[in-house]
Design a protein around this motif. Structure first.
Motif, short mmCIF file in Angstrom:
data_model
loop_
_atom_site.label_atom_id
_atom_site.label_comp_id
_atom_site.label_asym_id
_atom_site.label_seq_id
_atom_site.Cartn_x
_atom_site.Cartn_y
_atom_site.Cartn_z
N THR A 82 -38.79 -67.85 59.38
CA THR A 82 -39.73 -68.02 58.27
C THR A 82 -41.00 -68.75 58.71
O THR A 82 -41.37 -69.79 58.16
N TRP A 100 -48.44 -70.85 51.91
CA TRP A 100 -47.88 -70.29 50.67
C TRP A 100 -48.40 -71.01 49.42
O TRP A 100 -48.86 -70.36 48.47
N ALA A 186 -38.28 -64.99 47.07
CA ALA A 186 -39.06 -66.10 47.61
C ALA A 186 -38.23 -67.37 47.66
O ALA A 186 -38.36 -68.17 48.60
N GLU A 187 -37.35 -67.55 46.70
CA GLU A 187 -36.55 -68.77 46.66
C GLU A 187 -35.62 -68.90 47.86
O GLU A 187 -35.19 -69.99 48.21
N VAL A 190 -38.80 -68.71 51.40
CA VAL A 190 -39.83 -69.72 51.57
C VAL A 190 -39.17 -71.10 51.59
O VAL A 190 -38.35 -71.40 50.72
N LEU A 195 -42.17 -74.00 48.31
CA LEU A 195 -41.96 -73.02 47.24
C LEU A 195 -42.37 -73.60 45.89
O LEU A 195 -41.54 -74.04 45.11
N HIS A 196 -43.65 -73.60 45.66
CA HIS A 196 -44.14 -74.10 44.37
C HIS A 196 -45.54 -73.56 44.13
O HIS A 196 -46.24 -73.14 45.06
#
Length: 391
Positions: A82, A100, A186-187, A190, A195-196
């Motif tokens: 990743t 991201w 994505a959960e 990432v 992840l936000h």
């Protein structure tokens, strides 16, 4: 040590050119320890494209800076552990995973103002997300089929749904497999710390403007906006507190901004000699390329064959910090074929020959054949230099 003039001052056109070359990784020793991942983070975006002649564009970009890095090594560097994600930036691009959060503004825009040419049947979006949750990662084919018919544009409901989920940020492309996107939630894909969508639009834009300025070295508002395809008014709203400094560049005729760190030391070091993908971020903005290098280049892959001037996938040749020619390449077995070559003059023949021979070796070709040279009198010095290098 001499330094460039302080911020908020004037640069010569040559200083601006050298700043751009260093910022893009073509001046000075390459950071081989950082490798492909280092190139991606340095550039901030690597454009993807379906065309593959010598190799695909996202492979050509690190090759142009690092030399003959293995093509499998390139893909592994992007997608393993990743380190990257694919999203809409300058176009469809590979982006460093740590960016991201800074594309939250674009994900919100897609969610709040969706514009779609494809109809999405009821229930397909939820079905696709559920299937990825239980079975992913999956391609669109795995999910139930990418197209309704053989026409490239005739997407199935499944393909529409998963692409919409990608644009919204619920789904991520985690790799390319046979050029097909492989999707996952994505959960899962990432890292949790990234992840936000907590950053507001202003913070996202400020970051991307600063990154564009660093990747360009120096650029006009249009250059900076184009790097991640921002709107001019978005750039105007944040550039004053982006950390970039205003400069003027002789001959540019418009205001510019520079990375202050780039102004601290003069660019110097070894110049790279290489073929460039037309989608390379050094030259992807055509007006900037003309302004900096005095070189007009257009991708002719989508131009009818009889109307092409330089060829289907003509690749500019960079040498000595200048664009000194272009080559339209092809491959026949283990021969790299230069279908058409344009040279700036006799003195550029050795550089173009060197770029051809190195590219041939990278794609496992053992010979180079020149079919046509735009100026016939330059054919002999080019072929003579090729023969010497291949001997």
């Amino acid at each position: 040590m001499t330094t460039l003039p302080p911020p908020a001052t004037e640069l010569s056109a040559d200083e601006a050119r050298r700043l751009a070359l260093r910022a893009q990784g073509f001046l000075g020793a390459p950071d081989r320890r950082a490798g492909v991942r280092g190139v991606l983070r340095h550039l901030g975006a690597v454009q993807l494209d379906t065309i593959s002649v010598l190799a695909r564009s996202h492979e050509l970009v690190p090759y142009a800076r690092l030399g003959a890095v293995g093509r499998r090594t390139v893909d592994d560097a992007y997608w393993t552990d990743t380190h990257a994600f694919e999203y809409w930036s300058h176009a469809a691009c590979i982006l460093p995973i740590e960016e991201w959060p800074h594309f939250a503004f674009r994900r919100r825009a897609y969610r709040n103002r969706p514009h779609w040419n494809h109809h999405l049947p009821d229930g397909d979006y939820g079905r696709v997300v559920k299937q990825l949750r239980t079975e992913g990662p999956l391609t669109a084919t795995d999910l139930g089929g990418a197209k309704k018919t053989s026409e490239w544009w005739d997407w199935s409901g499944t393909k529409v749904a998963v692409e919409r989920a990608l644009m919204y940020g619920e789904v991520v492309c985690v790799e390319r497999r046979g050029w097909k996107r492989v999707y996952d939630l994505a959960e899962r894909a990432v890292p949790a710390a990234l992840l936000h969508d907590d950053l507001d639009d202003t913070e996202c834009l400020r970051r991307l403007v600063r990154l564009a300025g660093q990747s360009l070295g120096v650029g006009t508002r249009a250059d900076i906006a184009d790097y991640h395809r921002l709107k001019a008014e978005q750039v105007d709203a944040v550039i004053g507190d982006s950390g970039l400094v205003p400069v003027t560049v002789q001959g540019w005729g418009r205001p510019a901004w520079a990375d202050p760190a780039a102004l601290e030391t003069p660019p110097r070091g070894r110049h790279r000699t290489t073929l460039l993908s037309p989608f390379d971020s050094l030259i992807w903005e055509r007006a900037r390329t003309e302004r900096i290098f005095g070189f007009t280049h257009r991708l002719e892959a989508y131009v009818p064959k009889q109307k092409r001037v330089h060829g289907y996938f003509a690749m500019p040749v960079l040498a000595g910090g200048r664009l000194v020619g272009r080559v339209d390449p092809a491959r026949e077995g283990r021969t790299l074929v230069a279908k058409q070559v344009t040279l700036a003059g006799r003195k550029t023949a050795p550089a173009v020959a060197q770029a051809l021979v190195e590219a041939a070796s990278w794609v496992d070709c053992t010979d180079v054949r020149v079919e046509r040279v735009e100026a016939p009198e330059l054919r002999e010095p080019l072929t003579r230099e090729l023969a010497r290098l291949l001997a």
